[in-house]
Write an enzyme that holds these catalytic residues in place. Structure first.
Site, PDB file in Angstrom:
ATOM      1  N   GLY A  11       0.845  -1.206   0.000  1.00  0.00           N
ATOM      2  CA  GLY A  11       0.000   0.000   0.000  1.00  0.00           C
ATOM      3  C   GLY A  11       0.869   1.241   0.000  1.00  0.00           C
ATOM      4  N   ARG A  21      13.852   9.970  -2.259  1.00  0.00           N
ATOM      5  CA  ARG A  21      14.730  11.133  -2.465  1.00  0.00           C
ATOM      6  C   ARG A  21      16.006  11.004  -1.637  1.00  0.00           C
ATOM      7  NH1 ARG A  21      15.220  15.605   0.830  1.00  0.00           N
ATOM      8  NH2 ARG A  21      15.852  17.572  -0.161  1.00  0.00           N
ATOM      9  N   ARG A  72       0.864  -4.666  -5.674  1.00  0.00           N
ATOM     10  CA  ARG A  72       1.041  -5.981  -5.055  1.00  0.00           C
ATOM     11  C   ARG A  72       1.394  -6.907  -6.210  1.00  0.00           C
ATOM     12  NH1 ARG A  72      -2.555  -3.751  -1.012  1.00  0.00           N
ATOM     13  NH2 ARG A  72      -1.170  -3.642   0.784  1.00  0.00           N
ATOM     14  N   GLY A 102       5.835  -2.631   3.680  1.00  0.00           N
ATOM     15  CA  GLY A 102       5.445  -3.202   4.969  1.00  0.00           C
ATOM     16  C   GLY A 102       5.985  -4.620   5.114  1.00  0.00           C
ATOM     17  N   ASP A 103       5.429  -5.312   6.067  1.00  0.00           N
ATOM     18  CA  ASP A 103       5.825  -6.683   6.382  1.00  0.00           C
ATOM     19  C   ASP A 103       5.990  -7.612   5.174  1.00  0.00           C
ATOM     20  OD1 ASP A 103       6.201  -6.975   9.010  1.00  0.00           O
ATOM     21  OD2 ASP A 103       4.409  -8.195   9.374  1.00  0.00           O
ATOM     22  N   THR A 126       4.095   2.342   5.464  1.00  0.00           N
ATOM     23  CA  THR A 126       2.731   1.835   5.665  1.00  0.00           C
ATOM     24  C   THR A 126       2.050   2.686   6.731  1.00  0.00           C
ATOM     25  OG1 THR A 126       1.401   0.018   6.554  1.00  0.00           O
ATOM     26  CG2 THR A 126       3.693   0.025   7.186  1.00  0.00           C
ATOM     27  N   ASP A 128      -0.289   1.852   8.648  1.00  0.00           N
ATOM     28  CA  ASP A 128      -0.906   1.077   9.745  1.00  0.00           C
ATOM     29  C   ASP A 128      -0.089   1.029  11.040  1.00  0.00           C
ATOM     30  OD1 ASP A 128      -2.880   0.560   7.931  1.00  0.00           O
ATOM     31  OD2 ASP A 128      -2.111  -1.402   7.373  1.00  0.00           O
ATOM     32  N   ASP A 130       2.150  -1.139  11.918  1.00  0.00           N
ATOM     33  CA  ASP A 130       2.054  -2.510  12.430  1.00  0.00           C
ATOM     34  C   ASP A 130       3.330  -3.313  12.169  1.00  0.00           C
ATOM     35  OD1 ASP A 130       1.871  -2.624   9.709  1.00  0.00           O
ATOM     36  OD2 ASP A 130       0.098  -3.887   9.634  1.00  0.00           O
ATOM     37  N   ARG A 172      -6.254  -1.994   9.035  1.00  0.00           N
ATOM     38  CA  ARG A 172      -6.310  -3.462   8.891  1.00  0.00           C
ATOM     39  C   ARG A 172      -6.493  -4.117  10.255  1.00  0.00           C
ATOM     40  NH1 ARG A 172      -1.807  -5.250   4.550  1.00  0.00           N
ATOM     41  NH2 ARG A 172      -0.431  -3.986   5.811  1.00  0.00           N
ATOM     42  N   ALA A 187     -12.448  12.131  20.921  1.00  0.00           N
ATOM     43  CA  ALA A 187     -13.608  11.275  20.640  1.00  0.00           C
ATOM     44  C   ALA A 187     -14.274  10.810  21.936  1.00  0.00           C
ATOM     45  CB  ALA A 187     -13.169  10.062  19.821  1.00  0.00           C
ATOM     46  N   ARG A 212     -26.099  13.345  30.731  1.00  0.00           N
ATOM     47  CA  ARG A 212     -25.466  14.569  31.255  1.00  0.00           C
ATOM     48  C   ARG A 212     -25.620  15.747  30.296  1.00  0.00           C
ATOM     49  NH1 ARG A 212     -21.628  10.805  32.503  1.00  0.00           N
ATOM     50  NH2 ARG A 212     -20.243  11.487  30.840  1.00  0.00           N
ATOM     51  N   ARG A 246     -24.962   8.724  12.403  1.00  0.00           N
ATOM     52  CA  ARG A 246     -24.481   8.647  11.026  1.00  0.00           C
ATOM     53  C   ARG A 246     -23.138   7.926  11.023  1.00  0.00           C
ATOM     54  NH1 ARG A 246     -28.860   9.888  10.210  1.00  0.00           N
ATOM     55  NH2 ARG A 246     -29.757  11.652   9.070  1.00  0.00           N
ATOM     56  N   ILE A 253      -8.963   8.425   1.719  1.00  0.00           N
ATOM     57  CA  ILE A 253      -8.412   9.784   1.886  1.00  0.00           C
ATOM     58  C   ILE A 253      -7.298   9.785   2.939  1.00  0.00           C
ATOM     59  CG2 ILE A 253     -10.546  10.995   1.184  1.00  0.00           C
ATOM     60  CD1 ILE A 253     -10.742  11.868   4.145  1.00  0.00           C
ATOM     61  N   ARG A 255      -4.829   7.752   3.054  1.00  0.00           N
ATOM     62  CA  ARG A 255      -3.565   7.262   2.507  1.00  0.00           C
ATOM     63  C   ARG A 255      -2.741   8.340   1.839  1.00  0.00           C
ATOM     64  NH1 ARG A 255      -2.097   2.258   2.248  1.00  0.00           N
ATOM     65  NH2 ARG A 255      -3.668   0.643   2.375  1.00  0.00           N
TER      66      ARG A 255
HETATM   67  P1  ADP Z   1       2.974  -4.812   2.651  1.00  0.00           P
HETATM   68  O1  ADP Z   1       4.394  -4.773   2.220  1.00  0.00           O
HETATM   69  O2  ADP Z   1       2.393  -3.447   2.766  1.00  0.00           O
HETATM   70  O3  ADP Z   1       2.771  -5.673   3.888  1.00  0.00           O
HETATM   71  P2  ADP Z   1       1.876  -6.979   0.982  1.00  0.00           P
HETATM   72  O4  ADP Z   1       1.745  -7.940   2.106  1.00  0.00           O
HETATM   73  O5  ADP Z   1       0.758  -6.895   0.006  1.00  0.00           O
HETATM   74  O6  ADP Z   1       2.109  -5.463   1.465  1.00  0.00           O
HETATM   75  O7  ADP Z   1       3.210  -7.354   0.194  1.00  0.00           O
HETATM   76  C1  ADP Z   1       3.648  -6.591  -0.914  1.00  0.00           C
HETATM   77  C2  ADP Z   1       4.333  -7.479  -1.916  1.00  0.00           C
HETATM   78  O8  ADP Z   1       5.477  -8.095  -1.331  1.00  0.00           O
HETATM   79  C3  ADP Z   1       3.499  -8.659  -2.407  1.00  0.00           C
HETATM   80  O9  ADP Z   1       2.603  -8.306  -3.434  1.00  0.00           O
HETATM   81  C4  ADP Z   1       4.583  -9.594  -2.933  1.00  0.00           C
HETATM   82  O10 ADP Z   1       5.055  -9.142  -4.174  1.00  0.00           O
HETATM   83  C5  ADP Z   1       5.700  -9.388  -1.895  1.00  0.00           C
HETATM   84  N1  ADP Z   1       5.610 -10.418  -0.845  1.00  0.00           N
HETATM   85  C6  ADP Z   1       4.756 -10.475   0.204  1.00  0.00           C
HETATM   86  N2  ADP Z   1       4.947 -11.585   0.946  1.00  0.00           N
HETATM   87  C7  ADP Z   1       5.944 -12.273   0.348  1.00  0.00           C
HETATM   88  C8  ADP Z   1       6.615 -13.517   0.620  1.00  0.00           C
HETATM   89  N3  ADP Z   1       6.273 -14.283   1.666  1.00  0.00           N
HETATM   90  N4  ADP Z   1       7.582 -13.896  -0.234  1.00  0.00           N
HETATM   91  C9  ADP Z   1       7.923 -13.140  -1.293  1.00  0.00           C
HETATM   92  N5  ADP Z   1       7.331 -11.974  -1.607  1.00  0.00           N
HETATM   93  C10 ADP Z   1       6.363 -11.529  -0.805  1.00  0.00           C
END
Ligand code: ADP
Length: 323
Positions: A11, A21, A72, A102-103, A126, A128, A130, A172, A187, A212, A246, A253, A255
């Site tokens: 993302g 940069r 992705r 991210g992860d 990211t 998040d 996380d 997430r 809030a 109140r 509501r 928005i 991101r």
């Molecule tokens: P984020 O990096 O934000 O956690 P994703 O989990 O969608 O997002 O991972 C982004 C991209 O990283 C994936 O579309 C894929 O190309 C690669 N990726 C994710 N997990 C693996 C994995 N276990 N092995 C190899 N590539 C991975």
């Protein structure tokens, strides 16, 4: 090393441009060229590149999103695809790779290093917050500030009409954005995936608050909550209280947009440190930030461990201060 590569993956997050940069300009300072891969691992696999020199990364530090695109890329999960891409990268003369994401992106980077011997460095990107090994990810601060801006505006209507608002924020499986937004946005309550049974106590608390005479009620709901997001929570709470309400889903928005000072700073520091680390011969690390300092954290730990649970005391604090 004569040339490095960089890509942004997963993302998009505000501050990714500042990281690109900083990485490019640090490489230039050391006489190293930089290849940008378009759209994350998709461009890496397809060998779609852009030459990134100092001028190419001018005037981007203030822009949200990522100038080199992100995506992705499911094909990259295949070891044979990774092997072929690494060989292609070497043919192009690229000696190492900076991965901003991210992860999941870090799992991909680590696999490239372990299976193909490619030197890799990670930078978080990211909203998040996380990721293990860093107090804050690049993009988190901007996302919270964007959500805050929306809440400040919604509050005017809530105060004027007496209507309750359930505002859904991203995150997430993580309630970090929700918790920080709730406290900073004043809030009346917050609902996050990491806490359970808070809806019952929220109902009790809101009941007291209506009695109140409080008029403005904003409840921040994390998208990943097990109750099912702001529409579901609104229905349960609204029905229980018999009050009109509501729902606002902030969605994408959060991101985009101009990165805050904090995200630009963290990203700039990480971009510089990632390149310096690779040029010093290190690999398999992520540049995180702990207690205000940039640190290198092994990617192996980053992908194996969970980011510590969010500051749940913020949940109690939001309630305590809701008036
Ligand atoms: P984020 O990096 O934000 O956690 P994703 O989990 O969608 O997002 O991972 C982004 C991209 O990283 C994936 O579309 C894929 O190309 C690669 N990726 C994710 N997990 C693996 C994995 N276990 N092995 C190899 N590539 C991975």
């Amino acid at each position: 090393m004569k040339r490095l590569g960089i890509l942004t993956s997963g993302g998009d997050a505000p501050g990714m441009n500042a990281a690109v940069r900083a990485a490019v300009r640090t490489a230039t300072l050391h006489g190293v060229a930089m290849t940008g891969y378009i759209d994350g691992f998709s461009g890496y696999v397809a060998d779609e590149v852009v030459e990134l020199d100092d001028r190419a990364v001018g005037n981007i530090i203030q822009r949200g999103g990522t100038m080199i695109g992100t995506s992705r890329c499911p094909e990259f999960m295949d070891p044979a695809v990774r092997k072929a891409s690494a060989a292609q990268m070497r043919e192009r003369g690229v000696d190492g790779l900076v991965v901003v994401g991210g992860d999941g992106s870090f799992r991909g980077a680590l696999a490239l290093q372990d299976e193909c011997g490619v030197p890799v460095a990670g930078i978080t990107g990211t909203i998040d917050n996380d990721v293990y090994g860093t107090d804050e990810t690049v993009g988190f601060d901007t996302a919270v500030n964007t959500a805050l801006l929306a809440i400040d505006q919604i509050r005017d209507t809530s105060e004027s009409t007496g209507m309750m608002f359930f505002v859904e924020v991203m995150g997430r499986t993580s309630g970090e954005i929700a918790l920080h937004t709730a406290v900073a946005g004043g809030a009346a309550g917050v609902v996050v995936p990491e806490a359970s049974a808070e809806i019952e106590s929220l109902i009790g608390q809101l009941k007291g608050s209506f009695e109140r005479g409080k008029r403005s009620h904003i409840i921040v709901v994390s998208e990943g909550d097990e109750a099912g997001g702001a529409f579901a929570v609104g229905e349960i709470v609204g029905k229980a209280l018999g009050q009109p309400y509501r729902v606002v889903v902030l969605g994408h928005i959060q991101r985009g947009g101009r990165p805050t000072m904090r995200d630009r700073l963290i990203a700039s520091e990480a971009g510089a440190r990632a390149v310096e680390g690779l040029l010093a011969g290190r690999s398999g690390f992520m540049v995180g930030r702990q207690r205000g300092e940039a640190v290198e954290v092994p990617l192996r730990d980053v992908v194996a461990q969970q980011h510590p649970p969010p500051a749940l005391h913020l949940l109690a604090l939001a309630q305590q201060l809701s008036g």
